[in-house]
Scaffold this motif. Structure first.
Motif, PDB file in Angstrom:
ATOM      1  N   THR A  33       0.856  -1.188   0.000  1.00  0.00           N
ATOM      2  CA  THR A  33       0.000   0.000   0.000  1.00  0.00           C
ATOM      3  C   THR A  33       0.898   1.245   0.000  1.00  0.00           C
ATOM      4  O   THR A  33       2.096   1.153   0.296  1.00  0.00           O
ATOM      5  CB  THR A  33      -0.909   0.009   1.243  1.00  0.00           C
ATOM      6  N   ASN A  37       2.295  -0.889   3.959  1.00  0.00           N
ATOM      7  CA  ASN A  37       1.824  -2.193   4.440  1.00  0.00           C
ATOM      8  C   ASN A  37       1.851  -3.214   3.306  1.00  0.00           C
ATOM      9  O   ASN A  37       1.594  -2.875   2.147  1.00  0.00           O
ATOM     10  CB  ASN A  37       0.408  -2.074   4.999  1.00  0.00           C
ATOM     11  N   MET A  63      -5.993  -7.448   2.015  1.00  0.00           N
ATOM     12  CA  MET A  63      -5.826  -5.990   2.132  1.00  0.00           C
ATOM     13  C   MET A  63      -7.147  -5.321   2.535  1.00  0.00           C
ATOM     14  O   MET A  63      -7.189  -4.479   3.449  1.00  0.00           O
ATOM     15  CB  MET A  63      -5.331  -5.426   0.787  1.00  0.00           C
ATOM     16  N   GLN A  68      -7.579  -1.561   4.246  1.00  0.00           N
ATOM     17  CA  GLN A  68      -6.776  -0.769   3.293  1.00  0.00           C
ATOM     18  C   GLN A  68      -7.436  -0.832   1.917  1.00  0.00           C
ATOM     19  O   GLN A  68      -8.076  -1.834   1.577  1.00  0.00           O
ATOM     20  CB  GLN A  68      -5.361  -1.338   3.209  1.00  0.00           C
TER      21      GLN A  68
END
Ligand code: THU
Length: 132
Positions: A33, A37, A63, A68
């Motif tokens: 990300t 992450n 994710m 996210q």
């Protein structure tokens, strides 16, 4: 280790966990990300073949489950020279990709090719009000 090497190692490690008794083609995917992450996934096949899930699908689900919504960089690794994402997964990645998402395609020895998401999926279908 650089960001992209860490992503490669994460994809290589999760590939070992793949469940692919029908194709014997193990795939791992790792997504990063924008805030750094990393989420991973592997392919999970099924005796009813269309039920199978690609590695990228598993990584995207991980994710999203973590709250996210954006992918800045991805590595996909198979054991063939060029395991480019399938058409469905290109659309999957596009949905959550930053405008400059890069998808690296790797084999067991390292990254072989790198593509922008627009190279992989030109003229993609998108809705105006997606993502938020
Ligand atoms: N596969 C993936 O997981 N990702 C890709 O990008 C290409 C193909 C899987 C689906 C199936 O389990 C196996 O590889 C053989 O097609």
């Amino acid at each position: 280790m650089s960001d992209v090497n860490a992503l490669f190692e994460a994809a290589r490690a999760v590939r070992e966990k793949a469940y692919a008794p029908y194709s014997n083609f193990l795939v791992g995917a790792a997504l990063r990300t924008p805030d750094g992450n990393v989420f991973t996934g592997c392919n999970v096949e099924n005796a009813s073949y269309p039920v199978s899930v690609c590695a990228e699908g598993g990584a995207v689900s991980a994710m999203i489950a973590a709250g996210q919504r954006q992918i800045a960089e991805a590595v996909v690794i198979g054991d063939a020279a060029l395991c480019t994402p399938c058409g469905m997964c290109r659309q999957r990645l596009k949905e959550f990709g930053t405008d400059d998402l890069i998808v690296h395609v790797a084999d067991l020895n390292g990254i072989r090719r790198s593509f922008t998401i627009d190279e992989l999926l030109p003229a993609a279908f998108e809705l105006e009000d997606k993502k938020d």
